[in-house]
Design an enzyme around this catalytic site. Sequence first.
Site, PDB file in Angstrom:
ATOM      1  CG  HIS A  75      -1.344   1.292   1.331  1.00  0.00           C
ATOM      2  ND1 HIS A  75      -2.311   2.061   0.785  1.00  0.00           N
ATOM      3  CD2 HIS A  75      -1.447   2.162   2.576  1.00  0.00           C
ATOM      4  CE1 HIS A  75      -2.717   2.954   1.285  1.00  0.00           C
ATOM      5  NE2 HIS A  75      -2.148   3.200   2.219  1.00  0.00           N
ATOM      6  CG  ASP A 104       6.183  17.939 -26.821  1.00  0.00           C
ATOM      7  OD1 ASP A 104       6.720  17.577 -25.546  1.00  0.00           O
ATOM      8  OD2 ASP A 104       5.482  17.406 -27.399  1.00  0.00           O
ATOM      9  CD1 TRP A 140       6.402   3.684   4.286  1.00  0.00           C
ATOM     10  CD2 TRP A 140       7.506   4.228   2.177  1.00  0.00           C
ATOM     11  NE1 TRP A 140       6.552   5.022   4.452  1.00  0.00           N
ATOM     12  CE2 TRP A 140       7.214   5.696   3.355  1.00  0.00           C
ATOM     13  CE3 TRP A 140       7.980   4.940   1.056  1.00  0.00           C
ATOM     14  CZ2 TRP A 140       8.049   6.787   3.199  1.00  0.00           C
ATOM     15  CZ3 TRP A 140       8.539   6.178   0.941  1.00  0.00           C
ATOM     16  CH2 TRP A 140       8.576   7.293   1.957  1.00  0.00           C
ATOM     17  CB  SER A 168      10.849   6.048 -14.243  1.00  0.00           C
ATOM     18  OG  SER A 168       9.733   6.960 -14.463  1.00  0.00           O
ATOM     19  CB  SER A 169      11.942   9.510 -10.385  1.00  0.00           C
ATOM     20  OG  SER A 169      10.829   8.898  -9.906  1.00  0.00           O
ATOM     21  CG  HIS A 252      12.361  14.784   5.240  1.00  0.00           C
ATOM     22  ND1 HIS A 252      11.378  14.821   5.911  1.00  0.00           N
ATOM     23  CD2 HIS A 252      12.352  16.197   4.728  1.00  0.00           C
ATOM     24  CE1 HIS A 252      10.767  16.006   6.002  1.00  0.00           C
ATOM     25  NE2 HIS A 252      11.314  16.928   5.195  1.00  0.00           N
ATOM     26  CD  GLU A 254       9.296   9.945  -2.843  1.00  0.00           C
ATOM     27  OE1 GLU A 254      10.419  10.306  -3.350  1.00  0.00           O
ATOM     28  OE2 GLU A 254       8.210   9.829  -3.229  1.00  0.00           O
ATOM     29  CE1 TYR A 256       8.189  19.420   3.537  1.00  0.00           C
ATOM     30  CE2 TYR A 256       9.871  17.832   3.810  1.00  0.00           C
ATOM     31  CZ  TYR A 256       8.905  18.791   4.297  1.00  0.00           C
ATOM     32  OH  TYR A 256       8.801  18.951   5.713  1.00  0.00           O
ATOM     33  CB  SER A 267       0.203  28.840  -5.781  1.00  0.00           C
ATOM     34  OG  SER A 267       0.728  28.422  -4.685  1.00  0.00           O
ATOM     35  CG  HIS A 302      11.474  10.234   9.193  1.00  0.00           C
ATOM     36  ND1 HIS A 302      10.219   9.968   9.099  1.00  0.00           N
ATOM     37  CD2 HIS A 302      12.085  11.331   8.450  1.00  0.00           C
ATOM     38  CE1 HIS A 302       9.822  10.972   8.200  1.00  0.00           C
ATOM     39  NE2 HIS A 302      10.987  11.641   7.715  1.00  0.00           N
ATOM     40  CB  THR A 327       5.602  25.006   5.647  1.00  0.00           C
ATOM     41  OG1 THR A 327       6.599  24.166   5.499  1.00  0.00           O
ATOM     42  CG2 THR A 327       4.246  24.531   4.882  1.00  0.00           C
ATOM     43  CE  LYS A 330       4.640  27.541  -1.443  1.00  0.00           C
ATOM     44  NZ  LYS A 330       5.278  27.391  -2.236  1.00  0.00           N
ATOM     45  NE  ARG A 449       3.930   3.509  10.706  1.00  0.00           N
ATOM     46  CZ  ARG A 449       4.758   4.063   9.830  1.00  0.00           C
ATOM     47  NH1 ARG A 449       5.578   5.127  10.346  1.00  0.00           N
ATOM     48  NH2 ARG A 449       4.814   3.951   8.475  1.00  0.00           N
TER      49      ARG A 449
HETATM   50  C1  HEA Z   1       1.057   8.416  -0.594  1.00  0.00           C
HETATM   51  C2  HEA Z   1      -0.249   8.278  -0.597  1.00  0.00           C
HETATM   52  C3  HEA Z   1      -1.159   7.540   0.474  1.00  0.00           C
HETATM   53  C4  HEA Z   1      -2.516   7.470   0.201  1.00  0.00           C
HETATM   54  C5  HEA Z   1      -3.397   8.316  -0.851  1.00  0.00           C
HETATM   55  C6  HEA Z   1      -3.087   6.700   1.165  1.00  0.00           C
HETATM   56  C7  HEA Z   1      -4.516   6.371   1.465  1.00  0.00           C
HETATM   57  C8  HEA Z   1      -5.043   5.766   2.250  1.00  0.00           C
HETATM   58  N1  HEA Z   1      -4.209   4.882   3.363  1.00  0.00           N
HETATM   59 FE1  HEA Z   1      -2.337   4.946   3.641  1.00  0.00          FE
HETATM   60  N2  HEA Z   1      -0.359   4.880   3.691  1.00  0.00           N
HETATM   61  C9  HEA Z   1       0.670   5.384   3.037  1.00  0.00           C
HETATM   62  C10 HEA Z   1       0.572   6.315   1.892  1.00  0.00           C
HETATM   63  C11 HEA Z   1      -0.944   6.528   1.564  1.00  0.00           C
HETATM   64  N3  HEA Z   1      -2.063   6.155   2.075  1.00  0.00           N
HETATM   65  C12 HEA Z   1       1.996   5.076   3.490  1.00  0.00           C
HETATM   66  C13 HEA Z   1       3.185   5.532   2.834  1.00  0.00           C
HETATM   67  C14 HEA Z   1       1.709   4.279   4.607  1.00  0.00           C
HETATM   68  C15 HEA Z   1       2.916   3.423   5.275  1.00  0.00           C
HETATM   69  C16 HEA Z   1       3.159   2.008   5.054  1.00  0.00           C
HETATM   70  C17 HEA Z   1       4.013   1.419   5.825  1.00  0.00           C
HETATM   71  O1  HEA Z   1       4.022   1.361   7.179  1.00  0.00           O
HETATM   72  O2  HEA Z   1       5.194   0.838   5.358  1.00  0.00           O
HETATM   73  C18 HEA Z   1       0.361   3.961   4.788  1.00  0.00           C
HETATM   74  C19 HEA Z   1      -0.227   3.144   5.829  1.00  0.00           C
HETATM   75  C20 HEA Z   1      -1.532   3.125   5.905  1.00  0.00           C
HETATM   76  C21 HEA Z   1      -2.039   2.431   7.094  1.00  0.00           C
HETATM   77  C22 HEA Z   1      -1.252   1.976   8.386  1.00  0.00           C
HETATM   78  C23 HEA Z   1      -0.897   0.559   8.191  1.00  0.00           C
HETATM   79  C24 HEA Z   1      -0.201  -0.137   9.357  1.00  0.00           C
HETATM   80  O3  HEA Z   1       0.542   0.603   9.741  1.00  0.00           O
HETATM   81  O4  HEA Z   1      -0.399  -1.142   9.404  1.00  0.00           O
HETATM   82  C25 HEA Z   1      -3.433   2.612   7.037  1.00  0.00           C
HETATM   83  C26 HEA Z   1      -4.517   2.171   8.119  1.00  0.00           C
HETATM   84  O5  HEA Z   1      -5.427   2.715   8.271  1.00  0.00           O
HETATM   85  C27 HEA Z   1      -3.779   3.265   5.862  1.00  0.00           C
HETATM   86  C28 HEA Z   1      -4.926   3.440   5.247  1.00  0.00           C
HETATM   87  C29 HEA Z   1      -5.206   4.351   4.097  1.00  0.00           C
HETATM   88  C30 HEA Z   1      -6.641   4.637   3.498  1.00  0.00           C
HETATM   89  C31 HEA Z   1      -7.686   3.903   4.193  1.00  0.00           C
HETATM   90  C32 HEA Z   1      -6.233   5.527   2.336  1.00  0.00           C
HETATM   91  C33 HEA Z   1      -7.349   5.849   1.477  1.00  0.00           C
HETATM   92  O6  HEA Z   1      -7.432   7.179   1.434  1.00  0.00           O
HETATM   93  C34 HEA Z   1      -7.451   5.102   0.055  1.00  0.00           C
HETATM   94  C35 HEA Z   1      -8.636   5.604  -0.582  1.00  0.00           C
HETATM   95  C36 HEA Z   1      -8.582   4.892  -1.790  1.00  0.00           C
HETATM   96  C37 HEA Z   1      -9.433   3.717  -2.284  1.00  0.00           C
HETATM   97  C38 HEA Z   1     -10.060   3.062  -1.126  1.00  0.00           C
HETATM   98  C39 HEA Z   1      -9.307   3.155  -3.713  1.00  0.00           C
HETATM   99  C40 HEA Z   1     -10.352   3.694  -4.597  1.00  0.00           C
HETATM  100  C41 HEA Z   1     -11.509   2.987  -4.470  1.00  0.00           C
HETATM  101  C42 HEA Z   1     -11.951   1.765  -5.093  1.00  0.00           C
HETATM  102  C43 HEA Z   1     -10.708   0.882  -5.318  1.00  0.00           C
HETATM  103  C44 HEA Z   1     -13.073   1.228  -5.082  1.00  0.00           C
HETATM  104  C45 HEA Z   1     -14.074   1.216  -3.744  1.00  0.00           C
HETATM  105  C46 HEA Z   1     -13.503   0.010  -3.083  1.00  0.00           C
HETATM  106  C47 HEA Z   1     -13.930  -0.406  -1.744  1.00  0.00           C
HETATM  107  C48 HEA Z   1     -14.727   0.574  -0.740  1.00  0.00           C
HETATM  108  C49 HEA Z   1     -13.699  -1.697  -1.125  1.00  0.00           C
HETATM  109  N4  HEA Z   1      -2.577   3.614   5.074  1.00  0.00           N
HETATM  110  C1  HEA Z   2       3.611  15.165   1.823  1.00  0.00           C
HETATM  111  C2  HEA Z   2       4.213  14.714   2.756  1.00  0.00           C
HETATM  112  C3  HEA Z   2       4.753  15.117   4.123  1.00  0.00           C
HETATM  113  C4  HEA Z   2       4.915  16.446   4.599  1.00  0.00           C
HETATM  114  C5  HEA Z   2       4.798  17.686   3.746  1.00  0.00           C
HETATM  115  C6  HEA Z   2       5.376  16.470   5.675  1.00  0.00           C
HETATM  116  C7  HEA Z   2       5.639  17.617   6.643  1.00  0.00           C
HETATM  117  C8  HEA Z   2       6.212  17.399   7.806  1.00  0.00           C
HETATM  118  N1  HEA Z   2       6.615  16.392   8.527  1.00  0.00           N
HETATM  119 FE1  HEA Z   2       6.268  14.445   7.839  1.00  0.00          FE
HETATM  120  N2  HEA Z   2       5.985  12.716   7.118  1.00  0.00           N
HETATM  121  C9  HEA Z   2       5.609  12.288   6.233  1.00  0.00           C
HETATM  122  C10 HEA Z   2       5.125  12.981   5.039  1.00  0.00           C
HETATM  123  C11 HEA Z   2       4.962  14.527   5.266  1.00  0.00           C
HETATM  124  N3  HEA Z   2       5.628  15.331   6.221  1.00  0.00           N
HETATM  125  C12 HEA Z   2       5.479  10.653   6.006  1.00  0.00           C
HETATM  126  C13 HEA Z   2       5.060   9.959   4.742  1.00  0.00           C
HETATM  127  C14 HEA Z   2       6.111  10.262   7.475  1.00  0.00           C
HETATM  128  C15 HEA Z   2       6.273   8.820   7.857  1.00  0.00           C
HETATM  129  C16 HEA Z   2       7.039   7.968   7.065  1.00  0.00           C
HETATM  130  C17 HEA Z   2       7.133   6.540   7.548  1.00  0.00           C
HETATM  131  O1  HEA Z   2       7.683   6.366   8.799  1.00  0.00           O
HETATM  132  O2  HEA Z   2       6.498   5.521   7.083  1.00  0.00           O
HETATM  133  C18 HEA Z   2       6.438  11.377   8.225  1.00  0.00           C
HETATM  134  C19 HEA Z   2       6.811  11.274   9.305  1.00  0.00           C
HETATM  135  C20 HEA Z   2       7.131  12.280  10.281  1.00  0.00           C
HETATM  136  C21 HEA Z   2       8.196  12.424  11.237  1.00  0.00           C
HETATM  137  C22 HEA Z   2       8.767  11.083  11.837  1.00  0.00           C
HETATM  138  C23 HEA Z   2       7.879  10.755  12.960  1.00  0.00           C
HETATM  139  C24 HEA Z   2       7.980   9.367  13.500  1.00  0.00           C
HETATM  140  O3  HEA Z   2       8.141   8.543  12.668  1.00  0.00           O
HETATM  141  O4  HEA Z   2       8.154   9.297  14.700  1.00  0.00           O
HETATM  142  C25 HEA Z   2       8.387  13.562  11.540  1.00  0.00           C
HETATM  143  C26 HEA Z   2       9.258  14.087  12.587  1.00  0.00           C
HETATM  144  O5  HEA Z   2       9.854  14.917  13.085  1.00  0.00           O
HETATM  145  C27 HEA Z   2       7.822  14.744  10.531  1.00  0.00           C
HETATM  146  C28 HEA Z   2       7.700  16.033  10.739  1.00  0.00           C
HETATM  147  C29 HEA Z   2       7.418  16.712   9.627  1.00  0.00           C
HETATM  148  C30 HEA Z   2       7.235  18.132   9.754  1.00  0.00           C
HETATM  149  C31 HEA Z   2       7.809  18.989  10.873  1.00  0.00           C
HETATM  150  C32 HEA Z   2       6.822  18.476   8.467  1.00  0.00           C
HETATM  151  C33 HEA Z   2       6.446  20.154   8.078  1.00  0.00           C
HETATM  152  O6  HEA Z   2       6.916  20.240   6.758  1.00  0.00           O
HETATM  153  C34 HEA Z   2       5.197  20.741   8.329  1.00  0.00           C
HETATM  154  C35 HEA Z   2       5.151  22.263   8.295  1.00  0.00           C
HETATM  155  C36 HEA Z   2       3.785  22.687   8.028  1.00  0.00           C
HETATM  156  C37 HEA Z   2       3.166  23.334   9.199  1.00  0.00           C
HETATM  157  C38 HEA Z   2       3.844  23.522  10.705  1.00  0.00           C
HETATM  158  C39 HEA Z   2       1.764  24.103   9.102  1.00  0.00           C
HETATM  159  C40 HEA Z   2       1.725  25.341   8.563  1.00  0.00           C
HETATM  160  C41 HEA Z   2       2.432  26.241   9.150  1.00  0.00           C
HETATM  161  C42 HEA Z   2       2.029  27.744   9.561  1.00  0.00           C
HETATM  162  C43 HEA Z   2       0.525  27.788   9.643  1.00  0.00           C
HETATM  163  C44 HEA Z   2       2.846  28.414  10.428  1.00  0.00           C
HETATM  164  C45 HEA Z   2       2.891  28.659  11.862  1.00  0.00           C
HETATM  165  C46 HEA Z   2       3.225  27.312  12.571  1.00  0.00           C
HETATM  166  C47 HEA Z   2       4.014  27.209  13.850  1.00  0.00           C
HETATM  167  C48 HEA Z   2       4.999  28.295  14.137  1.00  0.00           C
HETATM  168  C49 HEA Z   2       3.870  26.034  14.560  1.00  0.00           C
HETATM  169  N4  HEA Z   2       7.229  13.704   9.647  1.00  0.00           N
HETATM  170 CU   LIG Z   3      10.705  13.696   7.239  1.00  0.00          CU
END
Ligand code: HEA
Ligand code: HEA
Ligand SMILES: [Cu+2]
Lengths: 533, 376, 301
Positions: A75, A104, A140, A168-169, A252, A254, A256, A267, A302, A327, A330, A449
């Site tokens: 997933h 293009d 993942w 590819s990326s 990380h 990634e 962003y 925007s 992380h 952020t 923005k 989790r």
């Molecule tokens: C990048 C984007 C992304 C997106 C879009 C989503 C979307 C969703 N994710 Fe997540 N998720 C991750 C990225 C994302 N996720 C990542 C990186 C992890 C961590 C993995 C890891 O731990 O290694 C994670 C892990 C994660 C967990 C934790 C699993 C665990 O720790 O064991 C869960 C649990 O609830 C969850 C739920 C969902 C759900 C319900 C959606 C929903 O938003 C999905 C909605 C979309 C659909 C449902 C598909 C479309 C509809 C159909 C196919 C037809 C209708 C079908 C039915 C109703 C059956 N995701």
């Molecule tokens: C699109 C993806 C995305 C984005 C944008 C962010 C944004 C941020 N993330 Fe997140 N992060 C993930 C995707 C993302 N993250 C994923 C996928 C994981 C889990 C990976 C895994 O383990 O599977 C993760 C996990 C993760 C962790 C690790 C947690 C853990 O495993 O224990 C941390 C810890 O610092 C973190 C921090 C942040 C911070 C500080 C930001 C900042 O960029 C957020 C900044 C934004 C704001 C703060 C809000 C707007 C600001 C204001 C309104 C200004 C005023 C605010 C203040 C002064 C407070 N993220």
């Molecule tokens: Cu990070």
Amino acid sequence: MSYTAAHDDHHGPEKGLLRWVKTTNHKDIGTLYLWFAFTMLLIGGAFAMGIRAELLQPGLQLMDPQFFNQLTTMHGLIMVFGAIMPAFVGLGNWLIPMMIGAPDMALPRMNNWSFWILPFAGGILLSTFFMDGGAPAFGWTFYAPLSTTFAPDSTDFFIFAIHLLGFSSIMGAINIIATVLNMRAPEMRMMDMPLFVWTWLITSFLLIGAMPVLAGAVTMMLTDRNFGTAFFDATGGGDPVMFQHIFWFFGHPEVYIMILPAFGVVSHIIPTFARKPLFGYSSMVYATASIAFLSYIVWAHHMFLTGMPVAGELYFMYATMLIAVPTGVKVFNWVATMWKGSLTFETPMLWAISFVFLFTIGGFSGLMLGIAPADIQYHDTYFVVAHFHYVLVTGALWGIIAATFYWLPKWCGKMYNEKLAKVHFWWAMISVNVLFFPQHFLGLAGMPRRIPDYSLQFADFNFISSIGGFSFGLSFVLLTYIVVDCIRNGKPADARPWYSAKGLEWTLSSPAPYHSFNTPPSRATILEESQHS
Amino acid sequence: MKRLLTLTSALVALASSKAAMAEYGLNMTQGITEVSKDIYDLHMMVFWVCVVIGIVVFGAMFYAIIAHRKSKGHKAAHFHESTTVEFIWTGIPILILIAMAIPASKTLIDIEVLDKADMTIKVTGHQWKWQYDYPEEGIGFISNLSQSSKDVMDDREKGSAAKREALDASGDTYLLSVDNHLVIPVDTTVRFLITSNDVIHSWWVPAFAVKQDANPGFINDAWARPTEIGTYRGQCAELCGKEHGFMPIVIDVVSKADYAVWVAEQQGAAAAAAVAATRQWSEDDLMAQGETLYNTNCAGCHMTDGTGGYGPAIKGSDIANDDAADHLNIVINGKNGMPSFKMLGDSDLAAVITYERRAFGNTGSVVQPSDVTSAR
Amino acid sequence: MSEQEYYIPHGTYWPIIGSIGVTTLFVGFANQMHGVEWGGSVMGLGMAIVVFMLFGWLGTVVNESVNGMYNKQVGKSFRWGMSWFIFSEVMFFAAFFGALFYARILSVPWLGGADNNMFSGATEALETSKYIWEGFQATWPLINTPGAIGQSGVEFSSGFALVDTWGLPALNTGLLLTSGVTLTYAHHALRKGHRNSLVFWMIATIILGVAFLGFQIAEYGHAYHEGLKLTSGIYGSTFYLLTGFHGFHVTIGVIMLTVILYRIQKGHFDSDNHFAFEGVAWYWHFVDVVWLGLFIFVYWL
Ligand code: HEA
Ligand code: HEA
Ligand SMILES: [Cu+2]
Ligand code: CUA
């Protein structure tokens, strides 16, 4: 000055299916990317439904724990590498040449390859489900040594799939850089570029810097698994934590990569429906660049619990907190753009506003996670899951959906059904919160989790979350209907379907011509259409 | 219609979450150590800061959404830049962040810097159980998910009614109970040395605010000074394979007197085991003890009837019927997915290996503790 | 075609062929590693498809270029493309250099009992070695791995002799640096239109490159003989992966230089239009710089 296709008689697409295999046209390739991403979203979403179904109630009901881990892993991988990233590359392909007045992309043949690697990589990845020992089940983030010494044979296929996806990326990013730097209309200066182009340009630098490091990480895994090296094995003097450093140096940036283009999309949409120029254009550009820079130096947030030296923890905590500043700039700029505007709420605007709202909530929880001592309690719980779904689903995915509604009329020359689209918006908006908001509580109450079963005190919130999940999943059926209905039966759309929308893409007819600009736009047009006029 | 459906489902969700709030905690535990309380305070502080910022930002946004809409006839202004404003909203967040960073740094340094521990416990993660050693007291044991939780899991075929009943019976300790509790004295600074024998695990006890990765080949440390007597539960917090969700932690914090009694008991048992390892055992004794050990340690992978699951079948396998050397070797040292069990005592190993060799219709030889001693 | 027009190629089969090729290659490779009989042959087939694709694709590009279908702008796109591709390669190597530094500076000392806590004045130091790797001494190069210190199941060999920095490696540094200079001479000659001198310097560069590879192979043989293997623990791992990937890049570089030489013979370049030459030259310089890093951090310090 004029642009020409290879053969002057070839201004339109070829006929037949082979067109899609051979095409070098940025719109065709964009379309391929978008449909591929959508398919992957459904597959990844179906896995998520499996996860939510197992977690609906305590007790193991549907699957074996190993299979649950496979679902979680796939997933995450499919959503990140198969759905969100390709969707943004698709948007970039479609929009960037139109936005910068180019015919293009700069390297059209390579563009084709960037796309056509994906289905193969995705195929390899999905085929691991059918192998002995099953699909990868190490998350993942594939931490060693669970992914090296203790993983099934299919892991080697996973490694190669990652190599291909990275390749590819990187090619896609190179193409976008070359396009933006070299194919811009001669009269367009960098600071005239629309924000979507800026955010994608900066994202490309993230991709080029981060993806090769991921390739390095999986290569080390490959040799540790098969050729006796000891990168991640203490017995040979290596260190499993080293894997995490390398992974998160990629990981990380990634995240962003997955959000910056969405910032760009928002925007564009907010000024259009506020009928007001974007507030703080140049600070938006600088903020994006700062976020990108900072994203390279915060990776170990992380890894607060891996046993890093305190000095390292302090440094990574401070650097992480800093990201809130650009952020925030923005977010404030978006609000200021809406302030004293003349707002209307067509579907793209609804998605954009809800993006600002929900992404910020995800950002706040990110900030909380960044507080190292508090992360001791948050780390690897559902609080983290809630955080990243708020930024990924209601951030990245929301940006993609908003962009789809906003530019769909330009792509296919037809208008979608506004009424249905609004129903869909509210449905998705409400159910996504029912799905992910309770996960904050679960995490704080102590649910780790990546577990297929849990103790009874977590039962209620998991139940709510799962119901929200099924409802959100079902909403995609309506989304599919709306898009297909628009393409087939939509009413013809104007060249500029949104009042006051700015941007060169709106000076083209709807649907946009096969080769975007045969004559580059003039300075006057560019200024007229720029975001800060 | 669809809107209606969504609405009702949301309402149902809200209503049941109300109930949930009453029954269970929504928030982080305050725990029973000074550190855990500091962390809780930090968490709440940052939370409220975010709430306030959220109210300001979203307040402005929703005000604009309501007041500045076209349908109300609002005409768009045309400003799109203000260096002053942008300067302010870059500066204020920086100040807020600094204000948060100061207490956070203090707490972090408190956590990481430990002057003097009163006692040390070594925690070793295994797929999928914890091993605890008290080096100073010479005590050591393994802590497995309790049989009651396993029974509930095994009930999964029985249909939902029976399962539900079993679940409810085990209550809040379902998946959170173990056979051997870790025991520590109250008001004592305990230093945990955390490591792993195979993959990365993470030892998490929320009430102590201790969560520390267990990395194979390296030692990490953490410490806690619990202030309240009681039983505290935690779980493994790093994905470590198939049964990551099933390796909980249970700690009894007891009075110092009770602790001394417990230590004496454990030491007595250890001495008895050492003596037992030197004598010849009867096959029946070995088989009896072996069965228990097999069911706790091995059945998860090789199945109770020895037919194999995650691990290969033991029933009728060559290794269990031929010469014992290979059998001893694989159980002591492990191989690929098969974990090493060298942390079990000689008599225990002899018992479990004998059981594998004589049960399920196997006809291998009996293995004595002395065989294990020499095979190590 | 005039300067004013931008060339947009249309339909092409090469990318899909390339995808099929790499997929075949990888599927074959994975099966080969798992001991499947047909793995090796499928891998070879994949390799053949990839080579076929490269020839076909690049051949098309060369043709178009020779037929004057490109203009300055296309050349610039290629240049941007090549430079950022090289940057991505730099990042790939950075991952392996990062691994080397991490192991040397952090993890190996920790294994040997160094404290990982900088504020630990009064703290009881975390002596990993005391609890797990008793008797292990952290040194760099790490000749005796923790596993070889007498703990269970030695998986990584212990004991090997180091490569002498000032022997072959120093010689190779000289060769590669010289080849960078000769290539620059070639470039000057091309810019000035001096064909004979261009060919001479190109051949010199290629010979230096081939000589480098020859010595590298000799050095590997030597190191292997002295017990330094991929399986020698973290030192062997970083040593062979860094130098191995570098050597692989040199090989690619030599092949590309040879193709360029061939194209020079065919008269494909003139003093203004020679993107292919420049691209390969950049690549060669990049390989050069990586080697300097290797020489300093792997062989010398
Ligand atoms: C990048 C984007 C992304 C997106 C879009 C989503 C979307 C969703 N994710 Fe997540 N998720 C991750 C990225 C994302 N996720 C990542 C990186 C992890 C961590 C993995 C890891 O731990 O290694 C994670 C892990 C994660 C967990 C934790 C699993 C665990 O720790 O064991 C869960 C649990 O609830 C969850 C739920 C969902 C759900 C319900 C959606 C929903 O938003 C999905 C909605 C979309 C659909 C449902 C598909 C479309 C509809 C159909 C196919 C037809 C209708 C079908 C039915 C109703 C059956 N995701
Ligand atoms: C699109 C993806 C995305 C984005 C944008 C962010 C944004 C941020 N993330 Fe997140 N992060 C993930 C995707 C993302 N993250 C994923 C996928 C994981 C889990 C990976 C895994 O383990 O599977 C993760 C996990 C993760 C962790 C690790 C947690 C853990 O495993 O224990 C941390 C810890 O610092 C973190 C921090 C942040 C911070 C500080 C930001 C900042 O960029 C957020 C900044 C934004 C704001 C703060 C809000 C707007 C600001 C204001 C309104 C200004 C005023 C605010 C203040 C002064 C407070 N993220
Ligand atoms: Cu990070
Ligand atoms: Cu042990 Cu998870």
